[in-house]
Design a protein around this motif. Structure first.
Motif, mmCIF file in Angstrom:
data_model
loop_
_atom_site.group_PDB
_atom_site.id
_atom_site.type_symbol
_atom_site.label_atom_id
_atom_site.label_comp_id
_atom_site.label_asym_id
_atom_site.label_seq_id
_atom_site.Cartn_x
_atom_site.Cartn_y
_atom_site.Cartn_z
ATOM 1 N N SER A 27 0.826 -1.202 0.000
ATOM 2 C CA SER A 27 0.000 0.000 0.000
ATOM 3 C C SER A 27 0.861 1.253 0.000
ATOM 4 C CB SER A 27 -0.909 0.007 1.233
ATOM 5 O OG SER A 27 -1.596 1.231 1.316
ATOM 6 N N SER A 29 -0.556 4.278 0.703
ATOM 7 C CA SER A 29 -1.409 5.287 1.317
ATOM 8 C C SER A 29 -0.926 5.718 2.695
ATOM 9 C CB SER A 29 -2.851 4.746 1.435
ATOM 10 O OG SER A 29 -2.878 3.591 2.254
ATOM 11 N N ASP A 30 0.199 5.108 3.177
ATOM 12 C CA ASP A 30 0.626 5.395 4.539
ATOM 13 C C ASP A 30 1.672 6.506 4.605
ATOM 14 O OD1 ASP A 30 2.550 3.958 3.290
ATOM 15 O OD2 ASP A 30 2.913 2.520 4.909
ATOM 16 N N ASN A 32 3.163 10.405 2.402
ATOM 17 C CA ASN A 32 2.841 11.388 1.376
ATOM 18 C C ASN A 32 3.882 11.348 0.260
ATOM 19 O OD1 ASN A 32 1.121 13.273 0.274
ATOM 20 N ND2 ASN A 32 2.081 15.014 1.301
ATOM 21 N N GLY A 261 -4.972 0.717 -4.959
ATOM 22 C CA GLY A 261 -4.329 1.687 -4.087
ATOM 23 C C GLY A 261 -2.859 1.421 -3.861
ATOM 24 N N ASP A 264 -0.111 5.260 -7.249
ATOM 25 C CA ASP A 264 -0.893 6.491 -7.117
ATOM 26 C C ASP A 264 -1.296 7.137 -8.437
ATOM 27 O OD1 ASP A 264 -0.997 6.523 -4.291
ATOM 28 O OD2 ASP A 264 1.053 7.291 -4.225
ATOM 29 N N SER A 524 -5.039 6.971 -8.017
ATOM 30 C CA SER A 524 -5.743 6.172 -7.007
ATOM 31 C C SER A 524 -6.565 7.075 -6.102
ATOM 32 C CB SER A 524 -4.728 5.381 -6.173
ATOM 33 O OG SER A 524 -4.069 6.241 -5.255
ATOM 34 N N LYS A 525 -7.441 6.457 -5.353
ATOM 35 C CA LYS A 525 -8.260 7.218 -4.405
ATOM 36 C C LYS A 525 -7.441 7.702 -3.210
ATOM 37 C CE LYS A 525 -12.171 7.188 -6.552
ATOM 38 N NZ LYS A 525 -13.451 6.746 -6.002
ATOM 39 N N ASN A 526 -6.169 7.238 -3.119
ATOM 40 C CA ASN A 526 -5.286 7.746 -2.063
ATOM 41 C C ASN A 526 -4.930 9.209 -2.269
ATOM 42 O OD1 ASN A 526 -5.101 5.161 -0.900
ATOM 43 N ND2 ASN A 526 -3.334 4.611 -2.172
ATOM 44 N N LYS A 528 -5.504 12.876 -2.612
ATOM 45 C CA LYS A 528 -6.588 13.746 -2.128
ATOM 46 C C LYS A 528 -6.772 14.993 -2.982
ATOM 47 C CE LYS A 528 -7.116 10.882 1.236
ATOM 48 N NZ LYS A 528 -8.211 9.878 1.144
ATOM 49 N N LYS A 546 -1.368 13.204 -0.713
ATOM 50 C CA LYS A 546 -2.236 12.183 -0.116
ATOM 51 C C LYS A 546 -2.684 12.576 1.286
ATOM 52 C CE LYS A 546 0.669 8.736 -1.122
ATOM 53 N NZ LYS A 546 1.179 7.353 -1.367
#
Length: 547
Positions: A27, A29-30, A32, A261, A264, A524-526, A528, A546
């Motif tokens: 992943s 998403s953890d 930036n 996810g 990116d 990806s939806k990660n 923002k 993100k």
């Protein structure tokens, strides 16, 4: 940017294939750190030795230049405090802002003059050498016998640490835009210590980073990582902590990682998703008119296809008119590309839909057969024209469609596909002039000017490995037309000359325009905020976050 690893629609792959060739599957998403789709660079990360997107995308973020471009292609001074021409655009005086390399060294005028001379010097075999061709002394540095690689361009003079002058061998009104290209980045003193130091820099350029990011690592065939440059004070405001470019051999696999996810952003859409990606709830989609052109090239000297013979011109025109470009963009690309009518793009100043001779870019089955028959009357062609492309970039559906269209028009034995496993193998074959048939080419602009599409791909000075004229096309009349365009400081007059030069190309077709690619991609939806595509059809990496 150079024939580049321009990605297009991918082959619809089996599930097993979708698992191959990925970067990380963990992943993203953890943190930036933005993870981005990429191919393995063909060569290294020396700015003047990078002319494809595998190396070009990282290099653009690592190395600031005199000028930078915003998302729409508008130029602004970056390291340059001013770039002042004389009355006829044959000399420029350049003054620098206070700027630092990542190793703390101040960027001085000499770091530009030495870097540009290194790039221009044929002994160093930099692939972007031709970009420096209008600087006085360039021709002297093309005579490899006797060169050491350290000789300097005579047209570059250091006035003081923050000032240098550039004297040109001919007027060049595009020069203030051209210096925004990556090849014109300065290099640190450490680069010039030895040949080994320069070689090491290509693998680890951290000391010479001047851009919004600083090099962190390069795990070959896996990823290139960079971190936000805390000391950067330029125009490109960074909204994340870094970018990691992941190497993929399948954009189908990359798209799956976007959905999951684990990746990116990517600037390519696989064939299976071209109709659905804008409605895919697992991704953020982007699809607007773009600046990239997709083409293929036949070497100018290939027997039966020589650009300077009647037979060769007839065959090239027949091949072009045998291709149903609209069917390809509609059925294979699902409307994410537009058949092109010139050699640039609708986003380029001076673009024209009404060039004389552009009927050769339109499907005409009867005319194609007629021209092919005339060529055979001169000299019978009994071979098969192969179309080579890199199989890891998703180009197979395009070239199957091209070959099928040609064979349906001219005969079932005229053309055949010739896929090559990886982009590096494909580009090495092109660079080393091993191609014996047609091969995939394309162009993503380095700066917003028709000159960038035309000189770098078709001028004689960009042939023979000195630039991106991979077909080694040479036409003195075309070269002279570009020289006239360089000499005028009137943009409208220059664009008319570029159009006239394109009309010469339409007769001889050293390359075959297929379509202009939309700027399209997914995130990806990660992510923002900040996801969009810029004037080069590339993601706005530095604006993405993100958090």
């Amino acid at each position: 940017m150079k024939n580049k690893a321009l990605t297009v629609a991918a082959v619809v792959c089996a599930a097993a294939m979708m698992l191959s060739g990925c970067g990380s599957s963990s992943s993203s998403s953890d943190s930036n750190i933005i993870t981005a789709y990429n191919s393995e660079p063909q060569k290294n990360l020396i700015p003047s030795n990078t002319n494809e997107t595998g190396g070009g995308k990282p290099a653009d973020l690592l190395f600031a230049r005199l000028v930078s471009f915003d998302a729409k292609g508008n130029p602004s001074n970056e390291i340059a405090d001013s770039i002042t021409p004389n009355g006829d655009a044959t000399q420029y005086t350049i003054k620098l802002k206070d700027w630092k390399f990542a190793n703390g060294q101040t960027v001085k005028a000499e770091n530009f003059t030495k870097a540009w001379s290194y790039a221009a010097n044929a002994k160093n075999a930099m692939i972007c050498s031709s970009f420096f061709n209008t600087i006085a002394g360039y021709d002297d540095l093309q005579k490899t016998s006797g060169l050491k690689g350290t000789e300097q361009l005579s047209g570059l003079k250091v006035v003081d640490d923050k000032t240098f002058t550039v004297t040109l061998s001919q007027p060049d009104s595009v020069f203030p835009l051209k210096v925004g290209y990556t090849a014109f980045a300065p290099l640190p003193d450490s680069f010039f210590k030895s040949a080994q130091a320069a070689k090491d820099f290509g693998q680890n350029p951290k000391d010479g980073c001047t851009g919004p990011y600083v090099f962190d690592h390069w795990d070959h065939n896996k990823e290139i990582g960079m971190l936000k440059n805390a000391s950067y004070t330029g125009n490109r405001k960074v909204q994340n902590d870094g970018v990691t470019f992941k190497v993929y051999t399948s954009d189908v696999a990359a798209y799956s990682d976007i959905q999951a996810g684990n990746l990116d952003v990517m600037e390519s859409i696989p064939a299976a998703q071209t109709k659905t990606f804008e409605k895919d709830s697992k991704v953020q989609a982007y699809n607007k008119a773009g600046s990239t052109i997709q083409t293929f090239t036949i070497p100018a000297s290939l027997e039966h296809f020589q650009t300077n013979t009647e037979e060769g011109q007839l065959r090239r025109q027949a091949i072009s008119m045998a291709i149903d470009r609209s069917a390809i963009t509609d059925k294979v690309l699902s409307g994410t590309g537009t058949p092109t009518l010139d050699f640039t793009s609708p986003m380029t100043p001076g673009y024209s839909k009404s060039l004389k001779g552009n009927e050769v870019l339109k499907y005409n089955k009867a005319k194609a057969k007629e021209l092919w028959k005339k060529a055979d009357a001169i000299s019978k062609f009994t071979g098969k024209l192969t179309f080579s492309y890199n199989a890891d970039g998703g180009h197979e559906p395009i070239y199957k469609a091209v070959v099928n269209s040609i064979n349906n028009t001219l005969g079932s034995e005229v053309a055949a596909t010739n896929p090559m496993p990886t982009f590096n193998e494909f580009r090495d074959a092109v660079t080393n002039r091993k191609m014996t048939g047609a091969f995939r080419t394309g162009w993503q602009p380095d700066y917003p000017s028709a000159e960038n599409y035309l000189f770098q791909i078709f001028d004689s000075k960009a042939a023979d490995g000195n630039g991106s004229n991979d077909g080694d096309y040479k036409n003195p009349e075309f070269d002279a037309m570009l020289d006239k365009a360089y000499a005028t400081t009137d943009a409208d007059a220059a664009n008319k000359l570029y159009q006239q030069s394109e009309e010469l190309l339409l007769k001889e077709l050293p390359a075959f325009p297929l379509y202009n690619e939309n700027a399209r991609g997914v995130a990806s939806k990660n992510v923002k905020s900040g996801f969009a595509m810029n004037w080069q059809n590339l993601p706005t990496y530095e604006k993405m976050t993100k958090k």
